[in-house]
Design a protein around this motif. Structure first.
Motif, PDB file in Angstrom:
ATOM      1  N   ARG A  76      -3.516   7.678   1.349  1.00 17.31           N
ATOM      2  CA  ARG A  76      -3.643   6.491   2.186  1.00 17.31           C
ATOM      3  C   ARG A  76      -4.409   5.436   1.415  1.00 17.31           C
ATOM      4  O   ARG A  76      -5.505   5.687   0.915  1.00 17.31           O
ATOM      5  CB  ARG A  76      -4.388   6.838   3.471  1.00 17.31           C
ATOM      6  N   ARG A 123       2.664   6.077  -2.892  1.00 21.03           N
ATOM      7  CA  ARG A 123       3.754   6.897  -3.447  1.00 21.03           C
ATOM      8  C   ARG A 123       3.524   7.154  -4.927  1.00 21.03           C
ATOM      9  O   ARG A 123       3.653   8.267  -5.414  1.00 21.03           O
ATOM     10  CB  ARG A 123       5.101   6.200  -3.239  1.00 21.03           C
ATOM     11  N   ASP A 179      -3.036  -3.788   0.597  1.00 23.04           N
ATOM     12  CA  ASP A 179      -2.044  -4.069  -0.435  1.00 23.04           C
ATOM     13  C   ASP A 179      -2.772  -4.589  -1.668  1.00 23.04           C
ATOM     14  O   ASP A 179      -3.904  -5.078  -1.581  1.00 23.04           O
ATOM     15  CB  ASP A 179      -1.033  -5.104   0.069  1.00 23.04           C
ATOM     16  N   CYS A 218      -8.176   4.113  -2.195  1.00 24.45           N
ATOM     17  CA  CYS A 218      -7.220   5.057  -1.642  1.00 24.45           C
ATOM     18  C   CYS A 218      -7.908   6.403  -1.457  1.00 24.45           C
ATOM     19  O   CYS A 218      -8.889   6.702  -2.145  1.00 24.45           O
ATOM     20  CB  CYS A 218      -6.015   5.244  -2.562  1.00 24.45           C
ATOM     21  N   ARG A 258       0.823  -1.217   0.000  1.00 24.03           N
ATOM     22  CA  ARG A 258       0.000   0.000   0.000  1.00 24.03           C
ATOM     23  C   ARG A 258       0.855   1.265   0.000  1.00 24.03           C
ATOM     24  O   ARG A 258       0.464   2.269  -0.589  1.00 24.03           O
ATOM     25  CB  ARG A 258      -0.980  -0.011   1.165  1.00 24.03           C
ATOM     26  N   THR A 259       2.029   1.213   0.623  1.00 21.97           N
ATOM     27  CA  THR A 259       2.908   2.393   0.639  1.00 21.97           C
ATOM     28  C   THR A 259       3.456   2.691  -0.756  1.00 21.97           C
ATOM     29  O   THR A 259       3.608   3.852  -1.140  1.00 21.97           O
ATOM     30  CB  THR A 259       4.071   2.204   1.627  1.00 21.97           C
ATOM     31  N   GLU A 260       3.732   1.657  -1.529  1.00 21.72           N
ATOM     32  CA  GLU A 260       4.201   1.829  -2.915  1.00 21.72           C
ATOM     33  C   GLU A 260       3.088   2.404  -3.784  1.00 21.72           C
ATOM     34  O   GLU A 260       3.309   3.294  -4.611  1.00 21.72           O
ATOM     35  CB  GLU A 260       4.694   0.502  -3.478  1.00 21.72           C
TER      36      GLU A 260
END
Length: 124
Positions: free
Chosen positions: A76, A58, A80, A91, A53-55
């Motif tokens: 946010r 970004r 994943d 998101c 999820r962070t990728e």
């Protein structure tokens, strides 16, 4: 002192107005192109076998950033992304001014350890 004839001043004003309109139209076209649905490709994380999820956050944040305006303060993602065609996550993009943007990120292609996905705005 020498003054320009009124006709010349009017023509100069017209030229400046046309150039200003063309520049504004170009800026709007660039913004529209940057903000429409776009694809991104990321590698699958070896430990989770997903795109983290962070990728995704970004990548989406970078797509929503314009050359002449800051992008979202934060993005946010709520999970994943599994490397399966049509898999999706939601998101939220938080902007400093204006309402948050709700997005869906959906897998469009999987090839080996690369996942291609597209973001779309959620209809209101």
């Amino acid at each position: 002192m020498h003054a320009h004839p009124p006709r010349r001043d009017a023509a100069l004003g017209l030229v400046i107005g046309v150039v200003t309109c063309l520049l504004a139209a170009g800026a709007l076209a660039l913004a529209a192109a940057r903000l429409r649905d776009r694809d991104a490709t990321s590698e699958v994380d070896g430990g989770t076998h997903t795109v983290l999820r962070t990728e995704i956050a970004r990548s989406v944040s970078g797509q929503l950033t314009l050359p002449f305006r800051h992008g979202p303060d934060a993005v946010r993602c709520f999970g994943d992304l599994r490397p399966v065609p049509a898999a999706a996550v939601r998101c939220t993009a938080h902007f400093p001014v204006g309402p948050d943007r709700q997005l869906t990120v959906e897998v469009t292609r999987v090839q080996h350890d690369k996942v291609t996905y597209r973001r779309r705005a959620v209809p209101r």
